[in-house]
Design a protein around this motif. Structure first.
Motif, PDB file in Angstrom:
ATOM      1  N   GLY A 146     -21.804 -23.564  18.831  1.00  0.00           N
ATOM      2  CA  GLY A 146     -22.043 -24.876  19.428  1.00  0.00           C
ATOM      3  C   GLY A 146     -21.746 -25.999  18.453  1.00  0.00           C
ATOM      4  O   GLY A 146     -21.044 -25.803  17.453  1.00  0.00           O
ATOM      5  N   ASN A 147     -22.273 -27.196  18.730  1.00  0.00           N
ATOM      6  CA  ASN A 147     -22.048 -28.356  17.863  1.00  0.00           C
ATOM      7  C   ASN A 147     -22.655 -28.104  16.493  1.00  0.00           C
ATOM      8  O   ASN A 147     -23.841 -27.802  16.372  1.00  0.00           O
ATOM      9  CB  ASN A 147     -22.671 -29.606  18.498  1.00  0.00           C
ATOM     10  N   VAL A 148     -21.835 -28.270  15.456  1.00  0.00           N
ATOM     11  CA  VAL A 148     -22.230 -27.812  14.121  1.00  0.00           C
ATOM     12  C   VAL A 148     -23.326 -28.669  13.488  1.00  0.00           C
ATOM     13  O   VAL A 148     -23.380 -29.890  13.660  1.00  0.00           O
ATOM     14  CB  VAL A 148     -21.001 -27.731  13.190  1.00  0.00           C
ATOM     15  N   LEU A 149     -24.188 -28.000  12.726  1.00  0.00           N
ATOM     16  CA  LEU A 149     -25.209 -28.648  11.915  1.00  0.00           C
ATOM     17  C   LEU A 149     -25.251 -27.941  10.563  1.00  0.00           C
ATOM     18  O   LEU A 149     -25.376 -26.705  10.513  1.00  0.00           O
ATOM     19  CB  LEU A 149     -26.586 -28.541  12.591  1.00  0.00           C
ATOM     20  N   TYR A 150     -25.113 -28.721   9.485  1.00  0.00           N
ATOM     21  CA  TYR A 150     -25.158 -28.156   8.128  1.00  0.00           C
ATOM     22  C   TYR A 150     -26.589 -28.279   7.613  1.00  0.00           C
ATOM     23  O   TYR A 150     -26.986 -29.318   7.075  1.00  0.00           O
ATOM     24  CB  TYR A 150     -24.148 -28.864   7.218  1.00  0.00           C
ATOM     25  N   LYS A 151     -27.341 -27.219   7.791  1.00  0.00           N
ATOM     26  CA  LYS A 151     -28.774 -27.242   7.463  1.00  0.00           C
ATOM     27  C   LYS A 151     -28.982 -27.112   5.955  1.00  0.00           C
ATOM     28  O   LYS A 151     -28.398 -26.240   5.311  1.00  0.00           O
ATOM     29  CB  LYS A 151     -29.480 -26.087   8.189  1.00  0.00           C
ATOM     30  N   ASN A 152     -29.792 -28.009   5.400  1.00  0.00           N
ATOM     31  CA  ASN A 152     -30.158 -28.034   3.969  1.00  0.00           C
ATOM     32  C   ASN A 152     -29.029 -28.516   3.050  1.00  0.00           C
ATOM     33  O   ASN A 152     -29.060 -28.264   1.853  1.00  0.00           O
ATOM     34  CB  ASN A 152     -30.646 -26.653   3.476  1.00  0.00           C
ATOM     35  N   ILE A 153     -28.046 -29.239   3.601  1.00  0.00           N
ATOM     36  CA  ILE A 153     -26.936 -29.693   2.749  1.00  0.00           C
ATOM     37  C   ILE A 153     -27.421 -30.667   1.677  1.00  0.00           C
ATOM     38  O   ILE A 153     -26.914 -30.689   0.562  1.00  0.00           O
ATOM     39  CB  ILE A 153     -25.783 -30.286   3.592  1.00  0.00           C
TER      40      ILE A 153
END
Length: 388
Positions: free
Chosen positions: A324-331
């Motif tokens: 799905g729509n990307v999320l960069y967690k903890n970047i």
């Protein structure tokens, strides 16, 4: 000699993925006009070039029309129409790498045949035209297992390559032209990026070591310098430069290698363009691989390939549980670490194991850089908004 800089000179690029996007950073740096062709209207390169054309890289007429007003044509992916490149070169457009070089590399069968014909050290292989031929061959030679199966065309990022351990596994494979080769008992996978310009100047980068994801068959970490002796490193660079010379490429050639337990170095396969194994160079080298590719295809002097510090590259791929729509967690957390630089490719949708970006870690110590890389890998997750 062309006036490349701040002029009407146009560099055409076939392919608009993340490699094209990173190449365009360098054309912007030098104010070189660019035109990009890609079938995806949302290709990462679309936002960074002077002119973007949406169309097939494999369609003869599309490639011919695209390139009619460019001065030099290069690629960021091998899957392009070879006949068009050949005809464009005959019309006087400079095409690098050439159609002849790409014709050898584009098909895994012809690539392996080339190594054999040119006495380049590689594993033994056997070409097959279809799945029926494959199954019949393995049925007649049951002692061959395990073998590495490779699709002749279309394989990339772990796709089109499988280890087959029995006949049942072979029967599950796609019905395509392919090759099988002996499974090499290696201790390390290495790679060397070689640059060669149109005048024949050649420079190679230090040898890198690659660590692979066990399930996805994708590179997880690239370490520069490789943790090998100077003697083996020189042997690897010499072999990579020999491949470059014999295949007569212009631009960058990424040469992937196996280091065996007896310290022999064998060629696995090559890619005639900037490559994942060279991404460390953006922060780690005096001349990064994308600038070097640009210098090579424009026949400019090649830059210094030595590294400033030890570097480790971590690939960012989509988590296997998300799409799905990307999320960069903890970047934000990894950006607070010393020597860490993330690169986001511009793909809006994440899928399991899709390449979404990479992170470079530079440090005086390769061991420390590898330690931080593991921290980055464990903290930074590529997931989707819906599941966040």
């Amino acid at each position: 000699m062309y006036n490349y800089f701040s002029s009407n000179f146009t560099l055409g690029i076939l392919g608009g993925g993340q490699l094209g996007k990173m190449l365009l950073y360098e054309t912007r740096k030098y104010d070189i006009k660019t035109k990009v062709l890609d079938p995806n209207p949302e290709a990462p390169s679309a936002i960074a070039c002077n002119e973007f054309v949406c169309g097939s890289l494999l369609d003869y007429a599309t490639v011919m029309k695209f390139a009619e007003d460019v001065d030099v044509l290069t690629i960021e992916i091998e899957a392009v129409n070879i006949d068009a490149l050949r005809d464009l070169a005959q019309k006087g457009i400079k095409v690098y790498p050439s159609a002849e070089t790409l014709a050898v590399i584009q098909n895994k069968q012809t690539q392996k045949d080339f190594y054999k014909a040119n006495q380049i050290a590689t594993s033994r292989h056997f070409n097959l035209a279809s799945k029926i031929e494959l199954v019949n061959h393995l049925s007649a030679h049951p002692n061959l297992f395990p073998q590495v199966w490779k699709a002749a065309t279309g394989g990339y990022d772990g796709k089109g390559v499988q280890i087959i351990k029995n006949l049942d596994a072979a029967k599950q494979l796609p019905d395509v032209a392919c090759l099988i080769e002996n499974l090499v008992d290696f201790k390390t996978e290495l790679a060397v990026i070689v640059a060669r310009n149109a005048s024949g100047e050649v420079k190679s980068y230090p040898v890198v070591e690659m660590e692979f994801h066990p399930e996805a068959n994708q590179v997880e970490y690239v370490l520069c310098p490789a943790r090998i002796s100077d003697e083996i490193a020189q042997k690897a660079r010499n072999l990579a430069e020999e491949v470059s010379s014999k295949i007569k490429h212009v631009g960058l050639l990424a040469v992937e290698l196996f280091l065996t337990h007896s310290d022999d170095v064998l060629v696995n396969e090559v890619a005639p363009r900037p490559h994942n194994s060279g991404h460390f160079s953006i922060e780690g080298s005096y001349t990064n691989q994308f600038e070097q590719h640009l210098r090579a295809v424009l026949d400019l002097p090649l830059g210094d390939t030595s590294t400033k510090q030890a570097a480790v590259m971590v690939n960012l791929v989509g988590d296997e549980a998300y799409e799905g729509n990307v999320l960069y967690k903890n970047i934000e957390q990894i950006m607070s670490l010393k020597g860490v630089t993330p690169h986001i490719y511009g793909k809006k949708i994440t899928r399991p194991f899709r390449k979404m970006g990479h992170v470079t870690i530079i440090n005086q110590s390769i061991a420390k850089a590898r330690e931080i890389a593991a921290q980055v890998k464990s903290q930074l997750k590529v997931i989707a908004h819906e599941n966040a």
